[in-house]
Design an enzyme around this catalytic site. Sequence first.
Site, PDB file in Angstrom:
ATOM      1  N   LEU A 157     -15.259   6.807 -27.035  1.00 21.63           N
ATOM      2  CA  LEU A 157     -15.445   6.877 -25.586  1.00 21.63           C
ATOM      3  C   LEU A 157     -16.605   7.827 -25.310  1.00 21.63           C
ATOM      4  O   LEU A 157     -16.737   8.862 -25.964  1.00 21.63           O
ATOM      5  CB  LEU A 157     -14.182   7.406 -24.899  1.00 21.63           C
ATOM      6  CG  LEU A 157     -12.981   6.465 -24.804  1.00 21.63           C
ATOM      7  CD1 LEU A 157     -11.750   7.244 -24.340  1.00 21.63           C
ATOM      8  CD2 LEU A 157     -13.261   5.310 -23.842  1.00 21.63           C
ATOM      9  N   ASP A 158     -17.443   7.498 -24.331  1.00 22.86           N
ATOM     10  CA  ASP A 158     -18.533   8.388 -23.932  1.00 22.86           C
ATOM     11  C   ASP A 158     -17.960   9.712 -23.426  1.00 22.86           C
ATOM     12  O   ASP A 158     -16.819   9.758 -22.948  1.00 22.86           O
ATOM     13  CB  ASP A 158     -19.359   7.758 -22.807  1.00 22.86           C
ATOM     14  CG  ASP A 158     -20.085   6.500 -23.265  1.00 22.86           C
ATOM     15  OD1 ASP A 158     -20.376   6.392 -24.463  1.00 22.86           O
ATOM     16  OD2 ASP A 158     -20.350   5.632 -22.407  1.00 22.86           O
ATOM     17  N   PRO A 159     -18.738  10.804 -23.482  1.00 20.91           N
ATOM     18  CA  PRO A 159     -18.272  12.074 -22.913  1.00 20.91           C
ATOM     19  C   PRO A 159     -17.820  11.936 -21.459  1.00 20.91           C
ATOM     20  O   PRO A 159     -16.862  12.585 -21.039  1.00 20.91           O
ATOM     21  CB  PRO A 159     -19.499  12.982 -23.042  1.00 20.91           C
ATOM     22  CG  PRO A 159     -20.208  12.460 -24.252  1.00 20.91           C
ATOM     23  CD  PRO A 159     -20.020  10.963 -24.183  1.00 20.91           C
TER      24      PRO A 159
ATOM     25  N   ALA B 281     -16.397   9.390 -20.140  1.00 20.74           N
ATOM     26  CA  ALA B 281     -15.170   8.598 -20.063  1.00 20.74           C
ATOM     27  C   ALA B 281     -13.948   9.411 -20.480  1.00 20.74           C
ATOM     28  O   ALA B 281     -14.032  10.355 -21.260  1.00 20.74           O
ATOM     29  CB  ALA B 281     -15.302   7.357 -20.930  1.00 20.74           C
TER      30      ALA B 281
END
Length: 319
Positions: free
Chosen positions: A46-48, A50
């Site tokens: 997951l992106d930071p 998210a």
Amino acid sequence: MAKRSKGRPVDGILLLNKPIGISSNKALQQTKGVYFAQKAGHTGALDPLATGMLPICFGEATKFTQFLLDTDKTYVVRAKLGERTTTSDSDGEIVSTKDVNVTREQLIKEIAAFVGESDQYPSMYSALKYQGRPLYKYAREGIEVPRKCRKINVFSLTFDEFDEVNNVIQMTAHVSKGTYIRTIVDDLGEKLGCGAHVVMLHRTAVGQYPAEKMVSLDEIEALLAKAKDEEVAPSTYLDALLLPLDTALVDLPVVEISKEQGSIFSHGQAIDLDIDLPEGAIKVVADGIFIGTGERNASGHLKVKRGLASQQDDYVKPE
């Protein structure tokens, strides 16, 4: 002499509710440290920006991470209309600003058009690698590299709400592996003629795992404090949060064998079950206990695909 692994042997799956602002790898390392686990890995970054479900696989569970990587995912996403950014989310720089003149009916119609199979080019601001280097590193240097188009499937994309004052929409997306929600939002903004970018992304489900099973880092820290107050081992509370290994394999066909057959299987020997085995991976259960995955060999017998070292200790090696 073999090098001893640091930490303790921990087997199971933790559904971590990743907080905003940290990478998936940092969340993994923090969780691994708290559990003092010898081995751990996550399944699907997951992106930071998210938040949400990040399955952490400990020990033997790391053998089955691919099944979770390959499964579908569900997200709740909020998107800001009227602004397009370099990264298609709020971490990027705004590259265009336009007036928003859309109705709820238009939104519902355009959102529904994304449902089904389609081709999608991965964002340059993703962790996918090109020549061994993540795409986002090229993007930060202003370099665009070729990316392969992917087949994706949007099983459902529902319109949840529209904040007309702030021009923010909320949607729920159920998608196949490898689908970039940021790209969908960017494409939606272009279809609406105003641009859009993600301002919130929360993963609520990975495959069959429900949101109710997620645990936050704060909740884990609270359990650590409780264990300390009660002067008991942290594992007393932490290990109770772990799901069984085979919960990652709910979509696989199951073959049940006897304990004696399990002994043969666990030591790497193929078994003739005198049944027509299905193609692909199979979940193998011996006397009610999950002992690994198998597959059909050229002779139609059941052979080991991924066995559990822990189960070998429970059986005497067959003559």
